[in-house]
Design a protein around this motif. Structure first.
Motif, PDB file in Angstrom:
ATOM      1  N   THR A 138     -30.459 -18.397 126.194  1.00 29.31           N
ATOM      2  CA  THR A 138     -28.870 -18.624 126.276  1.00 29.31           C
ATOM      3  C   THR A 138     -28.695 -18.793 124.635  1.00 29.31           C
ATOM      4  O   THR A 138     -29.467 -19.046 124.042  1.00 29.31           O
ATOM      5  CB  THR A 138     -29.225 -20.524 126.460  1.00 29.31           C
ATOM      6  N   VAL A 139     -27.566 -18.325 123.950  1.00 31.43           N
ATOM      7  CA  VAL A 139     -26.956 -18.692 122.972  1.00 31.43           C
ATOM      8  C   VAL A 139     -26.682 -20.112 122.731  1.00 31.43           C
ATOM      9  O   VAL A 139     -25.824 -20.629 122.913  1.00 31.43           O
ATOM     10  CB  VAL A 139     -25.832 -17.345 122.658  1.00 31.43           C
ATOM     11  N   SER A 140     -27.503 -20.838 121.432  1.00 32.97           N
ATOM     12  CA  SER A 140     -27.363 -22.243 120.532  1.00 32.97           C
ATOM     13  C   SER A 140     -25.816 -22.029 120.282  1.00 32.97           C
ATOM     14  O   SER A 140     -25.245 -23.378 119.461  1.00 32.97           O
ATOM     15  CB  SER A 140     -28.492 -22.444 119.781  1.00 32.97           C
ATOM     16  N   SER A 141     -25.569 -21.504 119.392  1.00 30.68           N
ATOM     17  CA  SER A 141     -24.660 -21.466 118.187  1.00 30.68           C
ATOM     18  C   SER A 141     -23.110 -20.887 119.132  1.00 30.68           C
ATOM     19  O   SER A 141     -22.956 -20.099 120.489  1.00 30.68           O
ATOM     20  CB  SER A 141     -24.216 -20.395 117.969  1.00 30.68           C
ATOM     21  N   ILE A 142     -21.753 -21.167 118.709  1.00 27.95           N
ATOM     22  CA  ILE A 142     -20.548 -20.747 119.311  1.00 27.95           C
ATOM     23  C   ILE A 142     -19.478 -20.307 118.536  1.00 27.95           C
ATOM     24  O   ILE A 142     -19.679 -20.308 117.294  1.00 27.95           O
ATOM     25  CB  ILE A 142     -20.097 -22.377 119.801  1.00 27.95           C
ATOM     26  N   LEU A 181     -16.327 -11.722 117.224  1.00 30.23           N
ATOM     27  CA  LEU A 181     -16.602 -11.506 118.364  1.00 30.23           C
ATOM     28  C   LEU A 181     -16.860 -12.729 118.860  1.00 30.23           C
ATOM     29  O   LEU A 181     -17.376 -13.621 118.144  1.00 30.23           O
ATOM     30  CB  LEU A 181     -18.414 -11.339 118.156  1.00 30.23           C
ATOM     31  N   SER A 182     -16.430 -12.933 120.138  1.00 25.35           N
ATOM     32  CA  SER A 182     -16.225 -14.893 120.745  1.00 25.35           C
ATOM     33  C   SER A 182     -16.681 -14.536 121.934  1.00 25.35           C
ATOM     34  O   SER A 182     -16.723 -13.599 122.579  1.00 25.35           O
ATOM     35  CB  SER A 182     -14.411 -15.229 120.784  1.00 25.35           C
ATOM     36  N   TYR A 183     -17.668 -15.563 122.348  1.00 27.19           N
ATOM     37  CA  TYR A 183     -17.895 -15.840 123.402  1.00 27.19           C
ATOM     38  C   TYR A 183     -18.173 -18.090 123.250  1.00 27.19           C
ATOM     39  O   TYR A 183     -17.271 -18.519 122.889  1.00 27.19           O
ATOM     40  CB  TYR A 183     -19.122 -15.384 123.456  1.00 27.19           C
ATOM     41  N   ASN A 184     -18.690 -18.162 125.058  1.00 28.54           N
ATOM     42  CA  ASN A 184     -17.899 -19.519 125.347  1.00 28.54           C
ATOM     43  C   ASN A 184     -19.886 -20.229 125.649  1.00 28.54           C
ATOM     44  O   ASN A 184     -20.096 -19.151 125.715  1.00 28.54           O
ATOM     45  CB  ASN A 184     -17.166 -19.868 126.408  1.00 28.54           C
ATOM     46  N   PRO A 185     -19.127 -21.818 125.214  1.00 24.13           N
ATOM     47  CA  PRO A 185     -21.201 -21.884 125.287  1.00 24.13           C
ATOM     48  C   PRO A 185     -21.519 -22.372 126.937  1.00 24.13           C
ATOM     49  O   PRO A 185     -20.857 -21.542 127.287  1.00 24.13           O
ATOM     50  CB  PRO A 185     -20.475 -23.121 125.357  1.00 24.13           C
ATOM     51  N   ASP A 233     -32.746 -31.749 116.283  1.00 22.61           N
ATOM     52  CA  ASP A 233     -31.964 -31.885 115.027  1.00 22.61           C
ATOM     53  C   ASP A 233     -32.024 -30.285 115.641  1.00 22.61           C
ATOM     54  O   ASP A 233     -30.156 -29.843 114.154  1.00 22.61           O
ATOM     55  CB  ASP A 233     -32.662 -30.858 114.061  1.00 22.61           C
ATOM     56  N   LEU A 234     -31.399 -28.951 116.155  1.00 22.47           N
ATOM     57  CA  LEU A 234     -30.764 -27.547 116.298  1.00 22.47           C
ATOM     58  C   LEU A 234     -29.789 -28.127 117.078  1.00 22.47           C
ATOM     59  O   LEU A 234     -28.894 -27.241 117.587  1.00 22.47           O
ATOM     60  CB  LEU A 234     -31.363 -26.957 117.893  1.00 22.47           C
ATOM     61  N   LEU A 235     -29.339 -29.345 117.486  1.00 24.00           N
ATOM     62  CA  LEU A 235     -27.864 -29.851 117.808  1.00 24.00           C
ATOM     63  C   LEU A 235     -26.877 -29.678 116.909  1.00 24.00           C
ATOM     64  O   LEU A 235     -25.893 -29.173 116.857  1.00 24.00           O
ATOM     65  CB  LEU A 235     -28.090 -31.450 118.444  1.00 24.00           C
ATOM     66  N   LEU A 236     -26.958 -29.595 115.819  1.00 19.33           N
ATOM     67  CA  LEU A 236     -26.241 -29.614 114.638  1.00 19.33           C
ATOM     68  C   LEU A 236     -26.333 -28.161 114.126  1.00 19.33           C
ATOM     69  O   LEU A 236     -27.626 -27.668 113.673  1.00 19.33           O
ATOM     70  CB  LEU A 236     -26.235 -30.438 113.913  1.00 19.33           C
ATOM     71  N   PRO A 237     -25.852 -27.172 113.594  1.00 17.19           N
ATOM     72  CA  PRO A 237     -25.332 -25.690 113.650  1.00 17.19           C
ATOM     73  C   PRO A 237     -26.136 -25.691 111.217  1.00 17.19           C
ATOM     74  O   PRO A 237     -25.788 -27.062 111.224  1.00 17.19           O
ATOM     75  CB  PRO A 237     -24.556 -25.447 112.999  1.00 17.19           C
ATOM     76  N   MET A 238     -27.010 -24.712 111.289  1.00 13.05           N
ATOM     77  CA  MET A 238     -27.412 -24.783 109.853  1.00 13.05           C
ATOM     78  C   MET A 238     -26.649 -25.487 108.698  1.00 13.05           C
ATOM     79  O   MET A 238     -27.020 -26.188 107.619  1.00 13.05           O
ATOM     80  CB  MET A 238     -28.110 -23.623 109.475  1.00 13.05           C
ATOM     81  N   PHE A 291     -27.250 -26.630 126.223  1.00 12.02           N
ATOM     82  CA  PHE A 291     -26.828 -28.439 125.862  1.00 12.02           C
ATOM     83  C   PHE A 291     -26.363 -27.485 124.238  1.00 12.02           C
ATOM     84  O   PHE A 291     -24.862 -29.042 124.281  1.00 12.02           O
ATOM     85  CB  PHE A 291     -27.488 -29.224 126.566  1.00 12.02           C
ATOM     86  N   ILE A 292     -27.554 -26.966 123.756  1.00 14.88           N
ATOM     87  CA  ILE A 292     -26.371 -27.396 122.309  1.00 14.88           C
ATOM     88  C   ILE A 292     -25.304 -26.587 122.297  1.00 14.88           C
ATOM     89  O   ILE A 292     -25.000 -26.751 120.952  1.00 14.88           O
ATOM     90  CB  ILE A 292     -28.174 -26.209 121.580  1.00 14.88           C
ATOM     91  N   SER A 293     -25.374 -24.943 122.727  1.00 13.51           N
ATOM     92  CA  SER A 293     -24.128 -25.101 122.584  1.00 13.51           C
ATOM     93  C   SER A 293     -22.343 -25.453 123.129  1.00 13.51           C
ATOM     94  O   SER A 293     -21.975 -25.539 122.557  1.00 13.51           O
ATOM     95  CB  SER A 293     -24.140 -24.004 123.418  1.00 13.51           C
ATOM     96  N   ILE A 294     -23.108 -26.577 124.298  1.00 17.17           N
ATOM     97  CA  ILE A 294     -21.746 -27.185 124.739  1.00 17.17           C
ATOM     98  C   ILE A 294     -21.797 -28.271 123.690  1.00 17.17           C
ATOM     99  O   ILE A 294     -20.227 -28.745 123.378  1.00 17.17           O
ATOM    100  CB  ILE A 294     -23.041 -27.618 126.263  1.00 17.17           C
ATOM    101  N   ILE A 295     -22.716 -28.898 122.788  1.00 14.80           N
ATOM    102  CA  ILE A 295     -22.647 -29.913 121.936  1.00 14.80           C
ATOM    103  C   ILE A 295     -21.604 -29.661 120.198  1.00 14.80           C
ATOM    104  O   ILE A 295     -20.746 -29.980 120.267  1.00 14.80           O
ATOM    105  CB  ILE A 295     -23.610 -30.587 121.908  1.00 14.80           C
ATOM    106  N   ARG A 296     -22.438 -28.458 120.139  1.00 12.96           N
ATOM    107  CA  ARG A 296     -20.803 -27.470 119.110  1.00 12.96           C
ATOM    108  C   ARG A 296     -20.042 -27.690 119.059  1.00 12.96           C
ATOM    109  O   ARG A 296     -18.850 -27.903 118.595  1.00 12.96           O
ATOM    110  CB  ARG A 296     -22.448 -26.759 118.935  1.00 12.96           C
ATOM    111  N   GLU A 297     -19.489 -26.887 120.588  1.00 12.71           N
ATOM    112  CA  GLU A 297     -18.376 -26.657 121.257  1.00 12.71           C
ATOM    113  C   GLU A 297     -17.765 -27.876 120.715  1.00 12.71           C
ATOM    114  O   GLU A 297     -16.305 -27.811 120.527  1.00 12.71           O
ATOM    115  CB  GLU A 297     -18.298 -26.138 122.537  1.00 12.71           C
TER     116      GLU A 297
END
Length: 703
Positions: free
Chosen positions: A367-371, A343-347, A476-481, A439-445
């Protein structure tokens, strides 16, 4: 890859030709040239014993649009994993930035770009052209003698025709109404649109549709009243227009429409949500009112919506595997789901969530925060406690320490077809409150792209406005767990955080972050694409095969049941014919969609079992077990790893004009997510013309 590009270019050219042809037909439809020359010629060739008198309309109005949708799905399938190519082509078309700049910021239309305004003006011009041309052609034939022969006055005859063509023009709006809400459709991404970004088009079209249909109904009631034919309101014609069906359709539409106005929608969302299901009554009785032949004008959009809606229904039937939740002191939740690596998706993708224990019917977008590239086995969403539904969910998780399972269903995720934000030299992301989640998902991407050195990543400035110090835990959620604090050091990231309601930091040690770990259940499955990794290819197969099955079914019904009675003279019951067509459409879509879903579900069932077995190897219930051994507890202030990149300002609001105008670079992407006023303020700055390098984009469901 070269052959794919050639094939995509060929599809793009073919789609462009078909779209131009469709637009030309809409322009020519009200003219005498179409009605007196083109249409009779088409009727001679298209009216048959298999499709009857509705054959020409299906050929002209339904088939081309479904062909575009099918080709669009193939085009998107061939374009997977080609974001770098998209970025290069976008950089060569920076002049489009002028058209994408906001032209209208405040007002009933919301924030409207130049290209949106241009298309809106052209669409309104089409409506005016259609109404004016139809009335002009028909009024020329209304003379005192003709009116006297019909037993009415000239103005009454003109009112009768005006009422008719108001309905005809309303059907043009209805033809486009369902495209923006078909979330998984191939039409929107084919034109660079997303479902959440197109909601405002659905709202515009909905208002125009109801204004025209209401005028249509009022004019007819007035005409019947002044001519002594008020009994026409109770008429359900056997082979002509069914007035009662039209009145039921209009009544359902009016109730639905009344609940969509902003004050009602915001204060009574549940009322808005439940009354919106009246679209079924509205469309069903509209088709019974006008007959299936005339309904072919609006059929393509609704056909694609029905496919999308049925696929969403199938996806929502199963419970997904909820791994864990983090309860933040700022009344926010992070839900972490198990997902299939395919399962893939974009930020900036969004997902609809349903918790049956709160409401069986309510679905809410987040909004999905992970990538998927950085976290292949997990998908996360962040939910801020703001409305009644999200508040109940927060209270359920924060006040029930013994909760070991939560039944959750999902639809999606849905998102943009490409990482369009990569075309900019610098990104300025402006958020208010929970608006930080996209923006969390964009930063993670960009963290992932920096690690893998896929391409040059733009520098970033995150401007985040919060009400209180506890809200800073969102950063702190900018980084994944499972992420490492050092991953941020490779990014060109500057964070400007503003706490607007406090003049100094306040730390409440009694409010600690809680991590909740849920036990696996045999009925829960990892999240997966409803049509598998080749979803666009499967969608093309569903659209084309379902329409072919529909043609076969309706051809058999017409040839061996309708034609022997009707002989193509419109003497068969229009209502019965409409119901038979609707049933044929439903059966076609249900059979093909179910077959595609079940084929993919069987194919990827082994993968789901492997994921569940992997989870079952470790005991659940503690932060030191399961797949999230690296979980980090959040602090009341940003994690130390973010300290170097973060400037915190207390008791003030960001000077957005100064910050944006000081940005250097040929292309500055300005993304904003948050309250309406914040989006309007940023849009006003970008549209001022004082800085040509600012390219505005709003990420929001509201307008």
């Amino acid at each position: 890859m070269g052959s794919r590009m050639v094939l995509r270019a060929a599809i793009r050219l073919l789609v462009s030709v078909i779209v131009v042809g469709i637009c030309m037909m809409w322009i020519m439809a009200p003219t005498n040239t179409y009605r007196q020359k083109w249409r009779p010629s088409i009727n001679k060739k298209a009216v048959s014993t298999f499709f009857g008198t509705q054959g020409p309309n299906m050929l002209i109005w339904t088939f081309p649009v479904l062909l575009v949708a099918t080709l669009g799905a193939l085009y998107l399938h061939l374009g997977k994993n080609s974001n770098e190519k998209v970025v290069q082509s976008n950089e060569k078309r920076q002049w489009l930035g002028l058209w994408r700049r906001p032209m209208l910021v405040k007002g009933p239309l919301g924030i409207v770009s130049g290209i949106e305004l241009a298309f809106l003006i052209m669409f309104v011009a089409l409506l005016i052209w259609s109404l004016a041309t139809n009335l002009h052609n028909r009024f020329q034939t209304i003379t005192p003698k003709v009116a006297e022969k019909e037993g009415v006055k000239v103005w009454q005859a003109k009112l009768d025709n005006a009422a008719l063509f108001l309905g005809v023009v309303g059907d043009i709006c209805l033809a486009f109404l369902f495209y923006p809400v078909a979330r998984g459709s191939s039409v929107l991404p084919l034109f660079g649109l997303t479902s959440e970004g197109s909601i405002k088009y659905h709202i515009w079209l909905g208002h125009m549709t109801m204004v025209l249909f209401t005028s249509h109904g009022v004019c007819y009631i007035t005409y019947w009243a002044v001519t002594g034919q008020i009994s026409e309101m109770t008429k359900w014609s056997y082979s002509d227009i069914s007035n009662v069906a039209g009145e039921i359709s209009l009544l359902g539409g009016l109730v639905l429409w009344a609940a969509t106005f902003p004050r009602i929608r915001r204060k009574a969302f549940e009322l808005f949500f439940y009354t919106h299901h009246l679209y079924i009554i509205f469309v069903l009785f509209f088709v019974l009112h006008v007959g299936i032949g005339f309904a072919c004008y609006m059929l393509p959009g609704f056909y694609l919506f029905m496919i999308d809606r049925f696929l969403r229904f199938l996806q929502s039937r199963s419970s997904v595997r909820l791994l864990s939740a983090r309860v933040l002191p700022c009344h926010a939740l992070e839900l972490n789901f198990a997902k299939s690596p395919s399962l893939s998706y974009n930020p900036t993708s969004i997902m609809f969530v349903n918790v049956p224990s709160i409401s069986m019917l309510q679905w809410h977008p987040f909004t999905v925060s992970s990538i998927s590239s950085l976290e292949p086995d997990k998908l996360s969403v962040i939910i801020k406690s703001e409305g009644s539904w999200s508040t109940k969910l927060y209270q359920m998780l924060s006040s029930s320490p013994s909760l070991d399972r939560l039944d959750v269903s999902i639809e999606g995720p849905y998102g943009p077809a490409s990482n369009h934000f990569l075309r900019h030299d610098k990104l300025v992301m402006v958020s208010g409150g929970s608006g930080i989640t996209p923006f969390i998902s964009i930063i993670r991407e960009l963290i992932y792209r920096t690690k893998t050195s896929q391409c040059k990543t733009p520098a970033m400035i995150l401007i985040a406005a919060f009400k209180t110090s506890s809200d800073l835990t969102m950063l702190d959620l900018l980084l994944p767990m499972t992420g490492s604090p050092s991953e941020l050091s490779n990014l060109q990231l500057q964070i400007e955080a503003y706490v607007t309601r406090e003049k100094e930091p306040t730390i409440d040690n009694s409010k600690r972050v809680r991590s909740i770990w849920f036990k696996p259940h045999q009925t829960d499955t990892p999240m997966a694409a409803i049509l598998g990794p080749n979803s666009w290819l499967w969608l093309a197969a569903i659209i084309s095969s379902s329409f072919i099955i529909f043609l076969i079914l309706i051809g058999i019904i017409t040839r061996y049941y309708i034609y022997p009675i009707d002989q193509n003279k419109n003497e068969f019951s229009q209502s019965t014919k409409a119901v038979l067509n609707i049933l044929a459409i439903c059966v076609s879509i249900a059979v093909t969609s179910s077959a595609a879903v079940f084929w993919n579900k069987r194919r990827f069932a082994r993968e789901a079992i492997q994921i569940q077995n992997m989870e079952g190897q470790t005991p659940q219930g503690s932060p030191n077990s399961g797949p999230y051994n690296g979980d980090r507890e959040l602090e009341s202030l940003p994690h130390q790893s973010l300290a170097e990149a973060t400037n915190i300002h207390y008791g003030e609001r960001p000077d957005l004009k100064r910050i944006l105008f000081e940005c250097k670079g040929s292309s500055i992407g300005v993304l904003v997510s948050g309250p309406k006023k914040l989006r309007q303020d940023v849009a006003a700055i970008c549209s001022s013309g004082l800085a040509d390098n600012l390219h505005f984009e709003s990420i929001s469901f509201t307008w």
